[in-house]
Design an enzyme around this catalytic site. Structure first.
Site, PDB file in Angstrom:
ATOM      1  N   HIS A   1       0.823  -1.216   0.000  1.00  0.00           N
ATOM      2  CA  HIS A   1       0.000   0.000   0.000  1.00  0.00           C
ATOM      3  C   HIS A   1       0.856   1.265   0.000  1.00  0.00           C
ATOM      4  O   HIS A   1       0.655   2.170  -0.805  1.00  0.00           O
ATOM      5  CB  HIS A   1      -0.919   0.004   1.229  1.00  0.00           C
ATOM      6  CG  HIS A   1      -1.793  -1.211   1.324  1.00  0.00           C
ATOM      7  ND1 HIS A   1      -2.876  -1.404   0.499  1.00  0.00           N
ATOM      8  CD2 HIS A   1      -1.743  -2.299   2.133  1.00  0.00           C
ATOM      9  CE1 HIS A   1      -3.462  -2.552   0.801  1.00  0.00           C
ATOM     10  NE2 HIS A   1      -2.792  -3.121   1.795  1.00  0.00           N
TER      11      HIS A   1
HETATM   12  C1  BDR Z   1      -2.292   0.829   5.552  1.00  0.00           C
HETATM   13  O1  BDR Z   1      -2.457   0.339   6.883  1.00  0.00           O
HETATM   14  C2  BDR Z   1      -1.216   0.026   7.434  1.00  0.00           C
HETATM   15  O2  BDR Z   1      -1.283  -1.163   8.157  1.00  0.00           O
HETATM   16  C3  BDR Z   1      -0.239  -0.021   6.291  1.00  0.00           C
HETATM   17  O3  BDR Z   1       1.048   0.378   6.722  1.00  0.00           O
HETATM   18  C4  BDR Z   1      -0.810   0.921   5.289  1.00  0.00           C
HETATM   19  O4  BDR Z   1      -0.367   2.248   5.509  1.00  0.00           O
HETATM   20  C5  BDR Z   1      -3.048  -0.085   4.612  1.00  0.00           C
HETATM   21  O5  BDR Z   1      -4.390  -0.098   4.928  1.00  0.00           O
END
Ligand code: BDR
Ligand code: CA
Length: 305
Positions: free
Chosen positions: A236
């Site tokens: 992500h």
């Molecule tokens: C986001 O949530 C976090 O756990 C990850 O680092 C990312 O920024 C994804 O939903």
């Protein structure tokens, strides 16, 4: 032209993978990493950020420790996704954070670099919201504020409709959305920002220096495994770096609000795509990613590390 980038993070495996991506990009000069509570406590995310930079031989990049809890809600961690302490792998750090709060650091960097600076916030938006409260001109000082967050037209990963970063601090996300016309890169794009496990292993086999990077890229995806995604975690936060450095993410402009009502829709990124509110657009919403372009840029950057 080299763009100055400030990463606001909660490392977090994909945060670490995003830091590594930025450091390997010629087009980007990373001026600092700020930390916030999210995937783990801010004590842990700060230690992790310092450890990540040291593991990548870049202890010169300053780390500033930020807010230890969301503006209103209790903190929700995601160590079940990223590992105990917020980061898979055995890393220790010897350096310390700079002697400035992340909020002050963000404001200082914005004043210093003006519109040469891009902010990419890939954790809960607490630091950025407080920075804007302290310096309302911040969104006009800097170039763009990118956010990893939300699931505008997809299902959420924290609740049926909310993504983790926005769900964690919806009040902060609301403030940033109202004040900063952010570029919001949510699950609509980032779910497809994947690197197959085989590619991750090859990465490490080809270059043992990338041992840690490979571990971060292999982290347990929080998305329930589907046949399609079982062999490839979504990266992500690196998707946001890709959006900053290249044209691999497609955006649409919509009037957008964050749900802060505290019910089942809390943390939802609500986009007025059908244009029924009559309100002018206030955010760029990522709707798609060129997944192979993303992969190429990521691997290219990692090969520079
Ligand atoms: C986001 O949530 C976090 O756990 C990850 O680092 C990312 O920024 C994804 O939903
Ligand atoms: Ca993150």
């Amino acid at each position: 032209m080299t763009r100055k980038l400030l990463l606001d993070t909660d490392p977090g495996c994909d945060d670490a993978a995003a830091i590594a991506f930025a450091l390997g990009c010629d087009a980007v000069d990373t001026v600092g990493v700020t930390t916030v509570a999210g995937n783990s406590t801010v004590e842990n995310t700060t230690e992790n950020a310092i450890a990540v930079l040291e593991a990548l031989d870049r202890p010169d990049v300053p780390v500033a420790k930020g807010c230890d809890r969301p503006l209103v809600k209790e903190l929700t961690l995601a160590e079940h996704v990223h590992g105990d302490g917020g980061l898979y792998g055995e890393l220790t750090q010897s350096g310390t954070a700079v002697d400035a709060h992340a909020v002050d650091f963000i404001i200082d960097q914005a004043r210093r670099h003006g519109d040469d600076l891009t902010i990419a916030a890939v954790g809960p938006l607490t630091n950025v919201a407080v920075a804007i409260a302290r310096e309302p001109a911040l969104p006009n000082l800097v170039d763009d504020i990118y956010v990893m967050g939300g699931a505008a037209f997809e299902a959420g990963n924290a609740t049926p409709v909310a993504e983790f970063n926005i769900y964690n601090d919806p009040e902060a996300a609301s403030r940033v959305t109202q004040a900063a016309e952010p570029k919001i890169v949510g699950l609509d794009a980032t779910n497809d920002a994947t690197l197959p496990y085989d590619t991750v292993r090859e990465l490490h086999d080809r270059n043992p220096r990338l041992e840690h990077v490979a571990k971060w890229c292999e982290y347990a995806p929080e998305i329930p495994a589907t046949a399609e995604r079982r062999d490839r975690p979504s990266l992500h936060d690196p998707a946001v770096v890709a959006a900053v450095v290249d044209d691999v993410v497609a955006f649409e402009r919509h009037y957008t609000q964050i749900d802060t009502s505290g019910g089942l829709c809390e943390g939802q990124v609500v986009c007025d795509e059908p244009e029924v509110t009559g309100n002018p657009p206030n955010a760029d919403i990522a709707v798609d990613i060129d997944a192979s372009g993303f992969r190429d840029r990521l691997l290219d950057a990692y090969s520079n590390l």
